[in-house]
Enzyme design. Structure first.
Site, short mmCIF file in Angstrom:
data_model
loop_
_atom_site.label_atom_id
_atom_site.label_comp_id
_atom_site.label_asym_id
_atom_site.label_seq_id
_atom_site.Cartn_x
_atom_site.Cartn_y
_atom_site.Cartn_z
N ARG A 130 -4.41 -9.97 4.16
CA ARG A 130 -4.67 -11.19 4.76
C ARG A 130 -3.53 -12.13 5.41
NH1 ARG A 130 -8.80 -10.35 0.79
NH2 ARG A 130 -10.95 -10.83 1.70
N GLN A 163 -18.53 -5.63 -0.57
CA GLN A 163 -17.52 -6.42 -1.82
C GLN A 163 -17.44 -7.77 -1.08
OE1 GLN A 163 -14.49 -3.28 -1.71
NE2 GLN A 163 -13.08 -5.10 -1.63
N HIS A 167 0.84 -1.12 -0.01
CA HIS A 167 -0.04 -0.18 -0.04
C HIS A 167 0.84 1.31 0.08
CE1 HIS A 167 -2.98 -2.82 2.16
NE2 HIS A 167 -3.54 -2.52 1.12
P1 AMP Z 1 -6.76 -3.31 -0.33
O1 AMP Z 1 -6.48 -2.69 1.02
O2 AMP Z 1 -6.45 -4.71 -0.38
O3 AMP Z 1 -7.94 -3.20 -1.07
O4 AMP Z 1 -5.60 -2.84 -1.29
C1 AMP Z 1 -5.51 -1.45 -1.71
C2 AMP Z 1 -4.67 -1.29 -2.89
O5 AMP Z 1 -3.35 -1.83 -2.64
C3 AMP Z 1 -5.20 -2.07 -4.24
O6 AMP Z 1 -5.06 -1.31 -5.40
C4 AMP Z 1 -4.41 -3.19 -4.09
O7 AMP Z 1 -4.14 -3.83 -5.49
C5 AMP Z 1 -2.78 -2.66 -3.65
N1 AMP Z 1 -2.10 -3.73 -3.16
C6 AMP Z 1 -2.59 -4.62 -2.29
N2 AMP Z 1 -1.39 -5.53 -2.08
C7 AMP Z 1 -0.43 -4.96 -2.76
C8 AMP Z 1 0.94 -5.42 -3.27
N3 AMP Z 1 1.45 -6.43 -2.59
N4 AMP Z 1 1.82 -4.70 -3.86
C9 AMP Z 1 1.18 -3.65 -4.35
N5 AMP Z 1 0.02 -3.13 -4.33
C10 AMP Z 1 -0.69 -3.80 -3.49
#
Ligand code: AMP
Length: 280
Positions: free
Chosen positions: A188, A61, A37
């Protein structure tokens, strides 16, 4: 860092910045932040005057109530990480603010991307993603928005929203950040115990192997080898592992130089869904 909990306050502040011709970059998240992030925040900081991060665990979602309940919410730690990354604004809306009763929610046409692969095993998931991202885009009205390649199918859904509503937002899809063992960083992952976490690099290794194998054998054999490697690991089950066209998500029967495809995979490892992908 300014922390704002209402969309009205956010709008007030951003309107001022916009009139001053400041470029606004936006990073939507569900919190439980990690370096992946933060890499999106850093990229936005480089390319914009003001970076807004949102944290909102979007119930719409989650097709599995248990998953929603168990979703980590370490907000104090998130605030520390965002402050250290010099994020300008953190938007922390309530459910009522994201989905107000009087909100004119338009039908979003996801062009069928929501019913296949990840959408097939998580019915309703991408509709929920689309609804929240559209609403957050309306609140922030950023010049640029940052998403991770980690959620590959999601990036196509977001592109579809921008196209359908003709939004003036530049999308930036950022590379996947990985742990030292290759495991894609994810909120996760904290549900894995230490041993499981240390072993979880097997998915990345299988993806690398598949990519190499496509050079020397037919695609279906390469895929079967990768599946075997994964299934040899105790506690691992494959939800899907497929090689698709990166634009249409249609499954490829062979890979070619012109269309080498992208591997999409979800492994359920001791009950934790681990999502990953790799361009071939
Ligand atoms: P989330 O909080 O899981 O909804 O993720 C928020 C954003 O961070 C989304 O655009 C994800 O694709 C991105 N993201 C999650 N994990 C990673 C990672 N390992 N590397 C780069 N971006 C990520």
């Amino acid at each position: 860092m300014i922390v704002l909990k209402s969309s009205q306050d956010l709008d007030f502040l951003l309107t001022k910045l916009r009139t001053g011709n400041k470029k606004i970059g936006f990073v939507p998240t569900m919190g439980a932040l990690h370096k992946g992030h933060i890499s999106l925040i850093e990229r936005s900081k480089k390319e914009n005057d003001t970076t807004v991060c949102s944290i909102f665990v979007n119930p719409r979602q989650f097709n599995d109530f248990n998953d929603l309940e168990k979703y980590p919410r370490p907000i104090e730690n998130d605030i520390i990480m965002l402050t250290e990354a010099n994020t300008d604004i953190l938007f922390l809306p309530s459910y009522e603010d994201v989905y107000p009763a009087n909100y004119d929610e338009q039908e979003i046409n996801l062009d069928g991307f929501d019913n296949i692969i990840e959408g097939q095993v998580r019915p309703g998931h991408f509709k929920g993603v689309a609804q929240v991202v559209k609403r957050l885009f309306d609140c922030v009205r950023p010049h640029r928005a940052y998403f991770g390649q980690k959620d590959y199918q999601q990036t196509l859904i977001i592109k579809q929203i921008v196209k359908q509503f003709n939004l003036n937002i530049e999308l930036r899809i950022c590379e996947i950040l990985r742990e030292n063992n290759g495991l894609a960083m994810s909120s996760r992952n904290r549900r894995l115990n230490k041993e499981q976490f240390n072993n979880a690099g097997f998915i990345y290794r299988a993806l690398l192997q598949l990519k190499e194998d496509t050079k020397i054998m037919p695609l279906n054999r390469a895929i079967n080898n990768a599946k075997e490697t994964i299934l040899k690991t105790k506690g691992a089950q494959i939800e899907y592992l497929t090689v698709v066209d990166p634009q249409t998500l249609i499954e490829l029967k062979t890979t070619t130089k012109d269309n080498p495809g992208i591997i999409l995979v979800v492994v359920n490892y001791f009950g934790v869904r681990l999502l990953d992908n790799m361009y071939i």
